[in-house]
Design an enzyme around this catalytic site. Structure first.
Site, PDB file in Angstrom:
ATOM      1  N   HIS A  94       6.052 -12.014   5.797  1.00  0.00           N
ATOM      2  CA  HIS A  94       5.961 -11.366   4.457  1.00  0.00           C
ATOM      3  C   HIS A  94       7.221 -11.179   3.669  1.00  0.00           C
ATOM      4  O   HIS A  94       8.358 -10.715   4.375  1.00  0.00           O
ATOM      5  CB  HIS A  94       5.226 -10.132   4.139  1.00  0.00           C
ATOM      6  N   ILE A 124       0.916  -1.402   0.019  1.00  0.00           N
ATOM      7  CA  ILE A 124       0.043   0.119  -0.014  1.00  0.00           C
ATOM      8  C   ILE A 124       0.908   1.199  -0.094  1.00  0.00           C
ATOM      9  O   ILE A 124       0.303   2.288  -0.292  1.00  0.00           O
ATOM     10  CB  ILE A 124      -0.878  -0.045   1.176  1.00  0.00           C
ATOM     11  N   GLN A 134      10.459  -5.055  11.386  1.00  0.00           N
ATOM     12  CA  GLN A 134       9.162  -5.679  11.028  1.00  0.00           C
ATOM     13  C   GLN A 134       8.230  -4.803  11.557  1.00  0.00           C
ATOM     14  O   GLN A 134       7.988  -4.687  12.906  1.00  0.00           O
ATOM     15  CB  GLN A 134       9.109  -7.195  11.367  1.00  0.00           C
TER      16      GLN A 134
HETATM   17  P1  5GP Z   1       7.472  -4.624   7.258  1.00  0.00           P
HETATM   18  O1  5GP Z   1       8.030  -3.360   7.894  1.00  0.00           O
HETATM   19  O2  5GP Z   1       6.597  -5.114   8.353  1.00  0.00           O
HETATM   20  O3  5GP Z   1       8.523  -5.467   6.843  1.00  0.00           O
HETATM   21  O4  5GP Z   1       6.422  -4.159   6.281  1.00  0.00           O
HETATM   22  C1  5GP Z   1       5.253  -3.943   6.181  1.00  0.00           C
HETATM   23  C2  5GP Z   1       4.733  -3.686   4.806  1.00  0.00           C
HETATM   24  O5  5GP Z   1       3.268  -3.599   5.001  1.00  0.00           O
HETATM   25  C3  5GP Z   1       4.678  -2.065   4.480  1.00  0.00           C
HETATM   26  O6  5GP Z   1       5.642  -2.103   3.485  1.00  0.00           O
HETATM   27  C4  5GP Z   1       3.546  -1.451   4.397  1.00  0.00           C
HETATM   28  O7  5GP Z   1       3.637  -0.463   3.564  1.00  0.00           O
HETATM   29  C5  5GP Z   1       2.532  -2.643   4.190  1.00  0.00           C
HETATM   30  N1  5GP Z   1       1.354  -2.571   4.651  1.00  0.00           N
HETATM   31  C6  5GP Z   1       0.835  -2.219   5.819  1.00  0.00           C
HETATM   32  N2  5GP Z   1      -0.519  -2.292   6.087  1.00  0.00           N
HETATM   33  C7  5GP Z   1      -0.917  -2.456   4.614  1.00  0.00           C
HETATM   34  C8  5GP Z   1      -2.194  -2.689   4.161  1.00  0.00           C
HETATM   35  O8  5GP Z   1      -3.214  -2.551   4.782  1.00  0.00           O
HETATM   36  N3  5GP Z   1      -2.492  -3.048   2.698  1.00  0.00           N
HETATM   37  C9  5GP Z   1      -1.289  -3.479   2.129  1.00  0.00           C
HETATM   38  N4  5GP Z   1      -1.373  -3.830   1.011  1.00  0.00           N
HETATM   39  N5  5GP Z   1       0.130  -3.316   2.451  1.00  0.00           N
HETATM   40  C10 5GP Z   1       0.285  -2.683   3.846  1.00  0.00           C
END
Ligand code: 5GP
Length: 137
Positions: free
Chosen positions: A97, A29, A91
């Site tokens: 993911h 997103i 994270q």
């Molecule tokens: P992390 O920092 O946990 O590795 O990455 C989480 C990712 O999830 C971020 O890049 C963020 O933009 C994405 N993200 C968080 N909430 C949502 C959502 O509701 N929908 C989508 N498509 N991506 C999300």
């Protein structure tokens, strides 16, 4: 329940790229690049350390295909795949993911790590711990 579990159960929408019985891939997103895609297991685990081999294999099976698609969307042939485990490692969403992030000079991930050479004897000590860990499972 993480936000990705809610995407998986359909209560929150996503831009779905691909889905099979074990995995879902959808656009991030808040992308770092056009085609920035998240590939997740349907199994709800916070970190890759907790993930079953079946789900891990399911992700590994589709990653090359999703990566080719993301690069095609961005019109590039280079990319990074990163996967954060734990808040201290960056994270934010506690459901495994893999980020697939196309790379060009204008967009994508900036590599900011500071490596140092292995010290004398360090590799042997690390291997002793790691080989024991791998073998006991
Ligand atoms: P992390 O920092 O946990 O590795 O990455 C989480 C990712 O999830 C971020 O890049 C963020 O933009 C994405 N993200 C968080 N909430 C949502 C959502 O509701 N929908 C989508 N498509 N991506 C999300």
């Amino acid at each position: 329940m993480s936000i990705f579990s809610r995407i998986l159960d359909g209560s929150i929408p996503c831009h779905r790229v691909y889905e099979d019985d074990l995995t879902l891939a959808f656009l991030d997103i808040n992308p770092l690049a056009p085609g920035h895609t998240l590939v997740i297991p349907k199994e709800a685990q916070a970190t890759v350390m907790d993930l079953s081999e079946k789900s891990a294999a399911g992700i590994g099976r589709v990653l090359p295909r999703i990566t080719r698609a993301a690069c095609a969307a961005a019109g590039v042939q280079e990319c990074n795949i990163i996967q954060n485990n734990g808040a201290g490692a960056g994270q934010e969403v506690m459901h495994v993911h893999f980020h697939v992030i196309p790379k060009s000079s204008e967009f994508g991930l900036r590599k900011q790590w500071t490596p140092r050479p292995l010290a004398d004897g360090e590799a042997e000590e690390i291997l002793r711990i790691m080989q024991a860990s791998v073998e006991q499972e």
